[in-house]
Design an enzyme around this catalytic site. Structure first.
Site, PDB file in Angstrom:
ATOM      1  N   ASP A 160     -11.464   1.908   3.657  1.00 20.49           N
ATOM      2  CA  ASP A 160     -11.597   0.348   3.237  1.00 20.49           C
ATOM      3  C   ASP A 160     -13.151   0.307   3.184  1.00 20.49           C
ATOM      4  O   ASP A 160     -13.488  -0.948   2.678  1.00 20.49           O
ATOM      5  CB  ASP A 160     -11.350  -0.264   4.626  1.00 20.49           C
ATOM      6  CG  ASP A 160      -9.803  -0.865   4.388  1.00 20.49           C
ATOM      7  OD1 ASP A 160      -9.604  -1.272   3.298  1.00 20.49           O
ATOM      8  OD2 ASP A 160      -9.235  -1.286   5.411  1.00 20.49           O
ATOM      9  N   LYS A 214       0.715  -1.285  -0.138  1.00 20.51           N
ATOM     10  CA  LYS A 214       0.027  -0.018   0.045  1.00 20.51           C
ATOM     11  C   LYS A 214       0.850   1.029  -0.098  1.00 20.51           C
ATOM     12  O   LYS A 214       0.428   2.332  -0.625  1.00 20.51           O
ATOM     13  CB  LYS A 214      -0.918  -0.069   1.077  1.00 20.51           C
ATOM     14  CG  LYS A 214      -2.096  -1.188   1.147  1.00 20.51           C
ATOM     15  CD  LYS A 214      -2.574  -1.458   2.454  1.00 20.51           C
ATOM     16  CE  LYS A 214      -3.794  -2.710   2.229  1.00 20.51           C
ATOM     17  NZ  LYS A 214      -4.232  -2.810   3.459  1.00 20.51           N
ATOM     18  N   GLN A 265      -5.147  -2.177   9.541  1.00 22.08           N
ATOM     19  CA  GLN A 265      -5.013  -3.633   8.708  1.00 22.08           C
ATOM     20  C   GLN A 265      -5.296  -4.517   9.706  1.00 22.08           C
ATOM     21  O   GLN A 265      -5.291  -4.541  10.730  1.00 22.08           O
ATOM     22  CB  GLN A 265      -3.433  -3.625   8.707  1.00 22.08           C
ATOM     23  CG  GLN A 265      -2.992  -5.054   7.858  1.00 22.08           C
ATOM     24  CD  GLN A 265      -3.429  -4.854   6.557  1.00 22.08           C
ATOM     25  OE1 GLN A 265      -3.133  -3.868   5.912  1.00 22.08           O
ATOM     26  NE2 GLN A 265      -4.002  -6.014   6.005  1.00 22.08           N
TER      27      GLN A 265
END
Length: 278
Positions: A119, A52, A96
């Protein structure tokens, strides 16, 4: 002969498009910044975070990394999220997953401001998918839709089956296919006569988290098969939820693992960061 759906190629196309758009934003004095929080030292998660960061650097997005020890308390994590929510220079926040067992995902994800939830996991954004309102789309399901469209595969009017009902992939995948005017069935481990259901699919999306579960007996001739799973087999080789060797000869198009859905997930995360809640 089946068509191999190349996620690497389409992911690169999207990143090039976003790089151009980011250059325009920067030229007008607007920036984008993604804050990524990693709790613990899970090797796979660390790889995802590095990927990322690389994608952000390529496109021109500023990235912040917070690598916290496994012993970090839930309160400490929530405090950091609150601080990032208040920062005007931070446009996106990503925690995460998976989190250590003592930290509750259902408390952490809703703590992220919906406007920074790149997300697409916040209940506000989940609800927006269901009602067709603007919001962040979850990256993996959005990546699957892009794969299909950029491959020239018609979704409207097709019978689509999603195998898997997770909040992250299965459920939002079904909603996004519905938005494209498909007829959608969700099935799972408790579905009776599972192969009969998957065998009706014009487009079969497999996201069950079980390596090689779906073989050729689950798939009708000419189906499009999208494999969301990613695992390592007993030899350490990457594999998906689909037994590629037995399914590919029956499919009209199929995603490989690796190189299919995976690269698209990061590409769509970058799109959320650059484009916002479109």
């Amino acid at each position: 002969m089946y068509k191999l759906i190349d996620g690497k190629k389409f992911s690169q196309e999207i990143k090039e498009e976003l790089k151009g758009r980011m250059a325009e934003l920067l030229a007008s004095g607007r920036t984008r910044c993604l804050a990524v929080i990693l709790v613990g030292n899970d090797p796979a998660s660390a790889v995802y975070v590095r990927n990322k960061e690389k994608a952000c650097a390529y496109i021109g997005i500023r990235s912040l990394s917070y690598v916290l020890p496994k012993e970090t308390t839930e309160e400490e994590l929530l405090e950091l999220i609150g601080e990032l929510n208040r920062r005007e220079d931070v446009n996106g926040i990503l925690v995460q997953l998976p989190l250590p067992a003592h930290i509750h995902e259902e408390k952490v994800l809703p703590a992220i401001s919906p406007e920074k939830d790149v997300d697409g996991f916040h209940p506000f954004n989940v609800g927006s998918i269901n009602t067709g309102r603007p919001g962040y789309l979850p990256c993996t399901p959005a990546g699957v839709i892009e794969l299909l469209k950029r491959s020239g595969i018609e979704i409207e009017g097709k019978e689509c089956v999603v195998l898997g009902r997770s909040n992250i992939v299965g459920k939002p995948m079904a909603m996004l296919l519905l938005r494209e005017n498909a007829t959608v069935t969700i099935c799972h481990s408790r579905t009776v006569n599972l192969k009969d259901v998957t065998g009706r699919a014009d487009i079969l999306v497999v996201a069950v988290g079980r390596p090689g579960l779906v073989d050729g007996s689950y798939v009708k001739e000419g189906a499009v098969v999208i494999d969301v799973g990613i695992h390592r087999d007993e030899n350490g080789k990457l594999c998906g939820d689909v037994d590629f060797e037995s399914v590919a000869p029956k499919a009209s198009a199929i995603t490989p693992v690796p190189g299919g859905v995976g690269p698209m997930t990061i590409a769509m995360l970058m799109k959320n960061c650059v484009c916002g809640m479109e």
